[in-house]
Write an enzyme that holds these catalytic residues in place. Structure first.
Site, mmCIF file in Angstrom:
data_model
loop_
_atom_site.group_PDB
_atom_site.id
_atom_site.type_symbol
_atom_site.label_atom_id
_atom_site.label_comp_id
_atom_site.label_asym_id
_atom_site.label_seq_id
_atom_site.Cartn_x
_atom_site.Cartn_y
_atom_site.Cartn_z
ATOM 1 C CG HIS A 87 36.883 38.519 42.232
ATOM 2 N ND1 HIS A 87 37.674 37.391 42.189
ATOM 3 C CD2 HIS A 87 37.518 39.380 43.055
ATOM 4 C CE1 HIS A 87 38.741 37.566 42.939
ATOM 5 N NE2 HIS A 87 38.669 38.774 43.487
ATOM 6 C CD GLU A 146 41.276 42.536 47.533
ATOM 7 O OE1 GLU A 146 40.860 43.325 48.417
ATOM 8 O OE2 GLU A 146 41.022 41.318 47.535
#
EC number: 5.4.2.11
Length: 250
Positions: free
Chosen positions: A11, A89
């Site tokens: 990202h 994550e």
């Protein structure tokens, strides 16, 4: 020889990347720079002639919004997308929300490097009554208590990413579909370690820059032939170095 390509994108810069804070499963959005990085990745992929049949991302909006911006740049906003917590994550436990440099000043650079990059090292764990515990978040309501982390090492992140790769993503590649994955620094490090058969020592030094397309090419047996970033090599190296320096005391 038929070559299959897979595109991975970490990202774009998030608001907490910008503030140098441990983010983990906290659902922070992209910064203005992160939006620009995602848009640039979409333009770069379009200029290089890429298009896709399917996309994967996590359930965290910094990855989702990165994917949106990339697909918009490709004029493929309609593309089917699967979101999975297994691409989230790594969970940073009780470190989530803390400033990385301040944490390094308190505990030392080497300890923070081990927390950030050590293969089997888990940060201090949350307790279940902590508001940051994912069991309080409705997006994880269908997960069992055993699946909800209080903290994670990279090894534990691999334990969820790689089965998802083998059971869900790889079969789609094998069917001939063109796939893009927009995810996170550590979920992508988990996948890269597996694909490249990296050692625990090698993965410690791997830093994936934000918003830069990483292309993997596979042979007919779906073994990686090579991988490379798209874009300016000097800029990419500088961004990777910046990621490495986030966990150091000022």
């Amino acid at each position: 020889m038929a070559v299959t390509k897979l595109v991975l994108v970490r990202h774009g810069e998030s608001q907490w990347n910008n503030e140098n804070r441990f983010t983990g499963w906290y659902d922070v959005d992209l910064s203005e720079k992160g939006v620009s990085e995602a848009k640039a990745a979409g333009k770069l992929l379009k200029d290089e002639g890429y298009s896709f049949d399917f996309a994967y991302t996590s359930v965290l909006k910094r990855a989702i919004h990165t994917l949106w911006n990339i697909l918009d740049g490709l004029d493929q906003a309609w593309l089917p997308v699967e979101k999975s917590w297994k691409l989230n994550e790594r969970h940073y436990g009780a470190l989530q929300g803390l400033n990385k440099a301040e944490t390094a000043e308190k505990y030392g650079d080497e300890q923070v490097k081990q927390w950030r990059r050590g293969f089997a090292v888990t940060p201090p764990a949350l307790t279940k009554d902590d508001e940051r515990y994912p069991g309080h978040d409705p997006r994880y309501a269908k997960l069992s208590e055993q699946e909800l982390p209080l903290t994670e090492s990279l090894a534990l992140t691999i334990d969820r990413v790689i089965p998802y790769w083998n059971e869900t993503i790889l079969p789609r590649l094998k069917s001939g579909e063109r796939v893009i994955i927009a995810a996170h620094g550590n979920s992508l490090r988990a996948l890269v370690k597996y694909l490249d058969n990296m050692s625990e020592e090698e993965i410690l030094e791997l830093n994936i820059p934000t918003g830069v397309p990483l292309v993997y090419e596979f042979d007919e047996n779906f073994k990686p032939i090579k991988h490379y970033y798209l874009g300016n090599a000097d800029e990419i190296a500088a961004k990777a170095a910046a990621v490495a320096n986030q966990g150091k005391a000022k």
